[in-house]
Write a protein that holds these residues in place. Structure first.
Motif, PDB file in Angstrom:
ATOM      1  N   PRO A 259       0.631  -1.179  -0.116  1.00  0.00           N
ATOM      2  CA  PRO A 259       0.197  -0.039   0.038  1.00  0.00           C
ATOM      3  C   PRO A 259       0.947   1.194  -0.001  1.00  0.00           C
ATOM      4  O   PRO A 259       2.031   1.246   0.164  1.00  0.00           O
ATOM      5  N   GLY A 260       0.184   2.292  -0.283  1.00  0.00           N
ATOM      6  CA  GLY A 260       0.859   3.641  -0.426  1.00  0.00           C
ATOM      7  C   GLY A 260       2.106   3.970   0.448  1.00  0.00           C
ATOM      8  O   GLY A 260       3.149   4.378   0.012  1.00  0.00           O
ATOM      9  N   LEU A 261       1.702   4.134   1.775  1.00  0.00           N
ATOM     10  CA  LEU A 261       2.568   4.519   2.901  1.00  0.00           C
ATOM     11  C   LEU A 261       4.059   3.406   3.113  1.00  0.00           C
ATOM     12  O   LEU A 261       5.012   3.795   3.071  1.00  0.00           O
ATOM     13  N   VAL A 262       3.660   2.135   2.873  1.00  0.00           N
ATOM     14  CA  VAL A 262       4.789   1.370   2.740  1.00  0.00           C
ATOM     15  C   VAL A 262       5.658   1.328   1.643  1.00  0.00           C
ATOM     16  O   VAL A 262       6.771   1.263   1.424  1.00  0.00           O
ATOM     17  N   ARG A 263       4.855   1.874   0.445  1.00  0.00           N
ATOM     18  CA  ARG A 263       5.693   1.918  -0.902  1.00  0.00           C
ATOM     19  C   ARG A 263       6.778   3.255  -0.716  1.00  0.00           C
ATOM     20  O   ARG A 263       7.658   3.170  -0.817  1.00  0.00           O
ATOM     21  N   VAL A 264       6.105   4.282  -0.074  1.00  0.00           N
ATOM     22  CA  VAL A 264       6.869   5.442   0.152  1.00  0.00           C
ATOM     23  C   VAL A 264       8.114   4.987   0.957  1.00  0.00           C
ATOM     24  O   VAL A 264       9.210   5.416   0.768  1.00  0.00           O
ATOM     25  N   LEU A 265       7.765   4.091   2.172  1.00  0.00           N
ATOM     26  CA  LEU A 265       9.155   3.709   2.899  1.00  0.00           C
ATOM     27  C   LEU A 265      10.050   2.877   2.158  1.00  0.00           C
ATOM     28  O   LEU A 265      11.246   3.165   2.523  1.00  0.00           O
ATOM     29  N   LEU A 266       9.623   2.212   1.298  1.00  0.00           N
ATOM     30  CA  LEU A 266      10.528   1.219   0.331  1.00  0.00           C
ATOM     31  C   LEU A 266      11.268   2.035  -0.495  1.00  0.00           C
ATOM     32  O   LEU A 266      12.449   1.574  -1.215  1.00  0.00           O
ATOM     33  N   TYR A 267      11.134   3.372  -0.741  1.00  0.00           N
ATOM     34  CA  TYR A 267      11.716   4.173  -1.866  1.00  0.00           C
ATOM     35  C   TYR A 267      12.569   5.233  -0.883  1.00  0.00           C
ATOM     36  O   TYR A 267      13.419   5.750  -1.423  1.00  0.00           O
ATOM     37  N   THR A 268      12.035   5.423   0.399  1.00  0.00           N
ATOM     38  CA  THR A 268      13.074   6.255   1.227  1.00  0.00           C
ATOM     39  C   THR A 268      13.831   5.609   2.411  1.00  0.00           C
ATOM     40  O   THR A 268      14.777   5.600   2.244  1.00  0.00           O
ATOM     41  N   LEU A 269      13.073   5.227   3.284  1.00  0.00           N
ATOM     42  CA  LEU A 269      13.793   5.002   4.682  1.00  0.00           C
ATOM     43  C   LEU A 269      14.486   3.672   4.454  1.00  0.00           C
ATOM     44  O   LEU A 269      15.601   3.486   4.770  1.00  0.00           O
ATOM     45  N   ILE A 270      13.765   2.605   3.881  1.00  0.00           N
ATOM     46  CA  ILE A 270      14.450   1.477   3.704  1.00  0.00           C
ATOM     47  C   ILE A 270      14.520   1.021   1.947  1.00  0.00           C
ATOM     48  O   ILE A 270      13.340   0.839   1.677  1.00  0.00           O
ATOM     49  N   PRO A 271      15.298   1.622   1.371  1.00  0.00           N
ATOM     50  CA  PRO A 271      15.434   1.757  -0.141  1.00  0.00           C
ATOM     51  C   PRO A 271      15.266   0.316  -0.807  1.00  0.00           C
ATOM     52  O   PRO A 271      16.233   0.081  -1.763  1.00  0.00           O
ATOM     53  N   ALA A 272      14.569  -0.588  -0.317  1.00  0.00           N
ATOM     54  CA  ALA A 272      14.439  -2.006  -1.007  1.00  0.00           C
ATOM     55  C   ALA A 272      13.884  -1.790  -2.549  1.00  0.00           C
ATOM     56  O   ALA A 272      14.243  -2.657  -3.181  1.00  0.00           O
ATOM     57  N   ALA A 273      13.236  -0.935  -3.055  1.00  0.00           N
ATOM     58  CA  ALA A 273      12.794  -0.792  -4.126  1.00  0.00           C
ATOM     59  C   ALA A 273      13.858  -0.605  -5.335  1.00  0.00           C
ATOM     60  O   ALA A 273      13.899  -1.183  -6.185  1.00  0.00           O
ATOM     61  N   PHE A 274      14.905   0.024  -4.752  1.00  0.00           N
ATOM     62  CA  PHE A 274      16.078   0.147  -5.625  1.00  0.00           C
ATOM     63  C   PHE A 274      17.123  -1.055  -5.646  1.00  0.00           C
ATOM     64  O   PHE A 274      17.838  -0.997  -6.457  1.00  0.00           O
ATOM     65  N   VAL A 275      16.908  -2.147  -4.910  1.00  0.00           N
ATOM     66  CA  VAL A 275      17.578  -3.011  -4.789  1.00  0.00           C
ATOM     67  C   VAL A 275      16.749  -4.271  -5.664  1.00  0.00           C
ATOM     68  O   VAL A 275      17.672  -5.243  -6.355  1.00  0.00           O
ATOM     69  N   GLY A 276      15.748  -4.306  -5.583  1.00  0.00           N
ATOM     70  CA  GLY A 276      14.722  -5.249  -6.305  1.00  0.00           C
ATOM     71  C   GLY A 276      13.961  -4.884  -7.557  1.00  0.00           C
ATOM     72  O   GLY A 276      14.106  -5.247  -8.481  1.00  0.00           O
ATOM     73  N   SER A 277      12.938  -4.090  -7.173  1.00  0.00           N
ATOM     74  CA  SER A 277      11.700  -3.739  -8.030  1.00  0.00           C
ATOM     75  C   SER A 277      12.490  -3.004  -9.109  1.00  0.00           C
ATOM     76  O   SER A 277      11.944  -3.216 -10.456  1.00  0.00           O
ATOM     77  N   ILE A 278      13.333  -1.827  -9.067  1.00  0.00           N
ATOM     78  CA  ILE A 278      13.535  -1.064  -9.964  1.00  0.00           C
ATOM     79  C   ILE A 278      14.350  -1.731 -11.044  1.00  0.00           C
ATOM     80  O   ILE A 278      14.329  -1.780 -12.229  1.00  0.00           O
ATOM     81  N   PRO A 279      15.469  -2.496 -10.309  1.00  0.00           N
ATOM     82  CA  PRO A 279      16.238  -3.512 -11.544  1.00  0.00           C
ATOM     83  C   PRO A 279      15.375  -4.561 -12.396  1.00  0.00           C
ATOM     84  O   PRO A 279      15.670  -4.716 -13.402  1.00  0.00           O
ATOM     85  N   ALA A 280      14.411  -5.152 -11.666  1.00  0.00           N
ATOM     86  CA  ALA A 280      13.639  -6.094 -12.192  1.00  0.00           C
ATOM     87  C   ALA A 280      12.821  -5.253 -13.400  1.00  0.00           C
ATOM     88  O   ALA A 280      12.672  -5.849 -14.613  1.00  0.00           O
ATOM     89  N   LEU A 281      12.388  -4.224 -13.107  1.00  0.00           N
ATOM     90  CA  LEU A 281      11.335  -3.380 -13.901  1.00  0.00           C
ATOM     91  C   LEU A 281      12.391  -2.917 -15.255  1.00  0.00           C
ATOM     92  O   LEU A 281      12.054  -2.863 -16.460  1.00  0.00           O
ATOM     93  N   LEU A 282      13.451  -2.681 -15.191  1.00  0.00           N
ATOM     94  CA  LEU A 282      14.464  -2.127 -15.955  1.00  0.00           C
ATOM     95  C   LEU A 282      14.746  -3.309 -16.788  1.00  0.00           C
ATOM     96  O   LEU A 282      15.010  -3.146 -18.158  1.00  0.00           O
ATOM     97  N   LEU A 283      14.803  -4.576 -16.379  1.00  0.00           N
ATOM     98  CA  LEU A 283      15.162  -5.736 -17.224  1.00  0.00           C
ATOM     99  C   LEU A 283      13.975  -6.139 -18.170  1.00  0.00           C
ATOM    100  O   LEU A 283      14.061  -6.500 -19.171  1.00  0.00           O
ATOM    101  N   ALA A 284      12.602  -5.789 -17.473  1.00  0.00           N
ATOM    102  CA  ALA A 284      11.337  -6.108 -18.304  1.00  0.00           C
ATOM    103  C   ALA A 284      11.032  -4.973 -18.989  1.00  0.00           C
ATOM    104  O   ALA A 284      10.453  -5.332 -20.211  1.00  0.00           O
ATOM    105  N   ASP A 285      11.372  -3.678 -18.952  1.00  0.00           N
ATOM    106  CA  ASP A 285      10.971  -2.645 -19.690  1.00  0.00           C
ATOM    107  C   ASP A 285      12.177  -1.653 -19.349  1.00  0.00           C
ATOM    108  O   ASP A 285      11.981  -0.562 -18.770  1.00  0.00           O
TER     109      ASP A 285
END
Length: 162
Positions: free
Chosen positions: A95-121
């Protein structure tokens, strides 16, 4: 029923063998496929490197908390585990607040989701953004560690006699 003469015509032919002219499209397709595979391999290597640098920067920041908190090994380990755990899942499922935390406080989005998204698109802007985030996190980690070193008080108390 298949006759022997039909099989002979199938396997023994009097047509001339294909020449280089007939093989050029196959060779070109191989070269193009090999080049694309090398580009994909290079992209994967870059994404792994950027993800590793982000994880190291976050680990340095988490470990540097010891300069202010004291015994913070458990907290640093929990933060690293959170980074690894949240990095396994696509950010879109949160959900929204957790997503914000994953882009800021715990930057897990930049370790998993963003690289996977770059491979897919693949998107050059997204890749540049990942480079910028990596550089920013490395700079923050260096700064936090340097500030922590200024606060450092030795655990060993050595006194000299006068």
């Amino acid at each position: 029923m298949i006759e022997v003469t039909d099989l002979t015509k199938t396997f023994v032919t009097t047509e001339k063998q294909p020449g280089l002219r007939d093989s050029l499209p196959r060779i070109a397709a191989f070269v193009v496929t090999a080049a694309l595979a090398l580009l994909l391999d290079a992209l994967i290597a870059v994404l792994i490197g950027l993800s590793a640098l982000i994880f190291v920067a976050f680990s340095v920041i988490a470990g540097a908390l010891a300069f202010w908190i004291g015994q913070s090994q458990n907290l640093a380990m929990q933060l690293q585990n959170a980074m690894l755990t949240f990095g396994l899942y696509p950010v879109d499922i949160f959900p929204g607040l957790v997503r914000v935390l994953l882009y800021t406080l715990i930057p897990a989005a930049f370790v998993g989701s963003i690289p996977a998204l770059l491979l897919a698109d693949f998107d050059w802007g997204r890749l540049a953004g990942l480079f910028l985030v990596t550089a920013a996190l490395l700079l923050v980690a260096r700064t936090v560690f340097a500030l922590g070193l200024r606060r450092y008080e030795s655990g060993n108390l050595v006194t000299t006699r006068s």
